[in-house]
Design a protein around this motif. Structure first.
Motif, PDB file in Angstrom:
ATOM      1  N   TRP A 119       0.829  -1.198   0.000  1.00  0.00           N
ATOM      2  CA  TRP A 119       0.000   0.000   0.000  1.00  0.00           C
ATOM      3  C   TRP A 119       0.872   1.260   0.000  1.00  0.00           C
ATOM      4  O   TRP A 119       0.630   2.198  -0.772  1.00  0.00           O
ATOM      5  CB  TRP A 119      -0.926  -0.026   1.212  1.00  0.00           C
ATOM      6  N   LEU A 120       1.893   1.285   0.856  1.00  0.00           N
ATOM      7  CA  LEU A 120       2.786   2.446   0.923  1.00  0.00           C
ATOM      8  C   LEU A 120       3.580   2.628  -0.363  1.00  0.00           C
ATOM      9  O   LEU A 120       3.790   3.743  -0.832  1.00  0.00           O
ATOM     10  CB  LEU A 120       3.733   2.320   2.122  1.00  0.00           C
ATOM     11  N   GLN A 122       2.712   1.706  -3.369  1.00  0.00           N
ATOM     12  CA  GLN A 122       1.792   2.196  -4.399  1.00  0.00           C
ATOM     13  C   GLN A 122       1.601   3.710  -4.259  1.00  0.00           C
ATOM     14  O   GLN A 122       1.585   4.420  -5.255  1.00  0.00           O
ATOM     15  CB  GLN A 122       0.431   1.502  -4.288  1.00  0.00           C
ATOM     16  N   ARG A 123       1.432   4.176  -3.049  1.00  0.00           N
ATOM     17  CA  ARG A 123       1.251   5.607  -2.802  1.00  0.00           C
ATOM     18  C   ARG A 123       2.502   6.395  -3.147  1.00  0.00           C
ATOM     19  O   ARG A 123       2.439   7.507  -3.633  1.00  0.00           O
ATOM     20  CB  ARG A 123       0.862   5.857  -1.350  1.00  0.00           C
ATOM     21  N   ARG A 124       3.662   5.788  -2.867  1.00  0.00           N
ATOM     22  CA  ARG A 124       4.942   6.463  -3.111  1.00  0.00           C
ATOM     23  C   ARG A 124       5.191   6.644  -4.596  1.00  0.00           C
ATOM     24  O   ARG A 124       5.739   7.651  -5.021  1.00  0.00           O
ATOM     25  CB  ARG A 124       6.071   5.625  -2.493  1.00  0.00           C
ATOM     26  N   ASN A 126       2.918   6.782  -6.994  1.00  0.00           N
ATOM     27  CA  ASN A 126       1.842   7.535  -7.713  1.00  0.00           C
ATOM     28  C   ASN A 126       1.976   9.010  -7.510  1.00  0.00           C
ATOM     29  O   ASN A 126       2.562   9.552  -6.708  1.00  0.00           O
ATOM     30  CB  ASN A 126       0.470   7.064  -7.243  1.00  0.00           C
TER      31      ASN A 126
END
Length: 126
Positions: A119-120, A122-124, A126
Motif C-alpha cells: 500500500w505504501l 503504491q502511494r509512493r 503515484n
C-alpha cells in the motif's frame, strides 16, 4: 539519507542480503542452549516472531525486484519458507520444539508487513 538507505533501489541488494544474514543469525542464535529462555524474559515468542519476521519482510520487500505486488508475494513466500525451516530445525534440539503456531505467526506478520508495504509503495510511486 535514511530514505536512500531504506527505500531506494540503490541499496536494495544490500537490504536483501541483510535479510538473509539476519535470518541465519536467528537460526544460529536460536539454536544455542538457553538463548531462547534468556530472550524470552524480555519479550514473548509472539512478539519476537512478529517483530523479527516483519522486519525480514521489510528487507526482502524493499530489497526485491519487480512490481509492488510481486515484491509482496515473493517476500511472504520467502518468509513462509524461512519460518518453516526455522521450526523444522528447532525440532531437532531437545531444549527447543518446532511449532506450527510460531510458523503461523511468522507468516501472519509477513502478510501484514507486505500488505502495508504494498500500500505504501503504491502511494509512493503515484
Amino acid at each position: 539519507m535514511l530514505k536512500l538507505l531504506l527505500l531506494t533501489d540503490t541499496y536494495g541488494r544490500l537490504r536483501y542480503w541483510t535479510a538473509i544474514t539476519l535470518y541465519l543469525l536467528i537460526l544460529i542464535l536460536g539454536s544455542l542452549p538457553g538463548a531462547r529462555q534468556d530472550i524470552g524474559q524480555v519479550a514473548s515468542g509472539l512478539i519476537l516472531h512478529s517483530i523479527a519476521y516483519a522486519g525480514l519482510t521489510f528487507l526482502l520487500f524493499t530489497g526485491g525486484s519487480g512490481l509492488p505486488r510481486q515484491r509482496a508475494v515473493k517476500a511472504v513466500l520467502t518468509i513462509a519458507a524461512m519460518g518453516a525451516l526455522d521450526e523444522y530445525i528447532q525440532s531437532f534440539f531437545p531444549y527447543r520444539h518446532g511449532s506450527v503456531g510460531d510458523w503461523a505467526v511468522d507468516v501472519s506478520a509477513a502478510m501484514v508487513a507486505a500488505c502495508s508495504l504494498y500500500w505504501l509503495w503504491q502511494r509512493r510511486t503515484n
